[in-house]
Design an enzyme around this catalytic site. Structure first.
Site, short mmCIF file in Angstrom:
data_model
loop_
_atom_site.label_atom_id
_atom_site.label_comp_id
_atom_site.label_asym_id
_atom_site.label_seq_id
_atom_site.Cartn_x
_atom_site.Cartn_y
_atom_site.Cartn_z
CD GLU A 165 -3.31 2.78 -5.62
OE1 GLU A 165 -4.29 2.05 -5.89
OE2 GLU A 165 -2.26 2.34 -5.12
NE ARG B 53 -4.29 -1.35 0.02
CZ ARG B 53 -4.41 -2.42 -0.76
NH1 ARG B 53 -3.39 -2.80 -1.53
NH2 ARG B 53 -5.53 -3.11 -0.78
CG HIS C 190 -3.18 -1.17 -6.85
ND1 HIS C 190 -3.69 -0.45 -5.79
CD2 HIS C 190 -3.08 -2.45 -6.39
CE1 HIS C 190 -3.90 -1.24 -4.76
NE2 HIS C 190 -3.53 -2.47 -5.10
#
Length: 307
Positions: A258, A229, A277
């Site tokens: 994000e 993360r 991601h």
């Protein structure tokens, strides 16, 4: 009981359709991966279960979701997208999915480590711009990789690193042991590692764990890999260390915000390899993920034991 997959991309939509069985709870698939939080109540339409991949669910929006009692979050870090404690207080339980993509994420972290060591992205960008750019690499055989956090993904990363002839250190908040891995305190890991790879869940104890002070404690020229993360790291301190060369190269799949906004400083640095991601996105991991989400729905609806 009805479930709605509120933000299904084309890949996960197809997987959900294929794995949904006769007799399962009703499942509606909202093929709108970029749904805004304010659109969630209408998308759910009174359903009791929301399956969420990556969409933010503010508590005030959840209050407006008539009938919502369960959120099945597709992953292990819902804190990046919602507040599970606040949701519990209004009667909504958040369920997570572990282990579905351990191999996929570890392979991504391993790939980012090698790309960083060899400066592949820097050379690629230079050559595409017409420059015959050659850079010196870090040879990883014989080097030390430090794994910050040690669950299933880190265990897979350790296996890969050991196969590449690397020494593996690890730090974990609870006591653990693993073949071929030396567990040390975090400060010792940072001081001894040529590569630091993050494998922690995000919570209030781990948020900002890799602070400016801890970055300063790392070896000069360290490689930093983050597939966990973004908020685990003080992003401003990391960017400063990349600019100074304290961090040789960062391989990143996750970010503080994000999607990463236009004009972000990381876009301008040539010693960063960026991935959107997507560490877990393999067919095998997608099948594991959606099967686990459907198993949650089956259990919650009492429609039979998961198979």
């Amino acid at each position: 009981m009805k479930a709605v997959f509120i933000d299904a991309n084309p890949t996960l939509s197809a997987v959900a359709e294929r794995l949904h069985r006769p007799g399962d709870p009703e499942l509606a698939i909202n093929r709108q991966p970029d749904i805004a939080p304010g659109q969630i109540p209408a998308a759910l339409g009174g359903a009791e279960i929301a399956i969420i991949d990556h969409t933010h669910l503010p508590t005030d929006v959840a209050r407006a979701c008539r009938g919502l009692r369960h959120v099945v979050f597709l992953g292990t870090g819902p804190q990046s997208y919602m507040n599970p404690q606040e949701l519990a207080q209004i009667g909504i339980e958040v369920h997570i999915i572990k282990g579905y993509g351990d191999v996929a994420v570890a392979e991504c972290a391993f790939a980012l480590m090698w790309a960083a060591a060899r400066s592949f992205t820097r050379m690629d960008r230079g050559m595409r711009a017409g420059r015959w750019l050659r850079t010196d690499a870090m040879q990883l055989t014989g080097k030390t990789v430090g794994l910050v956090g040690f669950g299933g993904i880190a265990a897979e990363m350790a296996r890969l690193a050991q196969g590449a002839g690397m020494r593996v250190l690890a730090w974990n908040r609870s006591r653990k042991s693993h073949p071929g891995v030396t567990f040390v305190e975090l400060d010792a890991l940072l001081a001894q590692s040529d590569v630091v790879s993050l494998h922690l869940l995000l919570d209030e104890q781990t948020r900002g764990l890799i602070s400016a002070k801890r970055i300063d404690a790392m070896r000069d020229g360290v490689i930093l890999v983050n597939t966990a993360r973004g908020a685990l790291v003080d992003e401003a301190a990391m960017i400063a260390a990349l600019r100074s060369g304290k961090i040789r190269h960062a391989g990143l799949d996750v970010y503080a915000v994000e999607p990463m906004p236009a004009g972000h400083p990381l876009y301008e640095l040539d010693n960063v390899t960026l991935s959107a991601h997507s560490a877990f996105r393999t067919p095998e991991a997608s099948d594991n993920l959606i099967q686990a989400a459907l198993d949650h729905c089956r259990r919650l609806s009492g429609s039979g034991a998961a198979q």
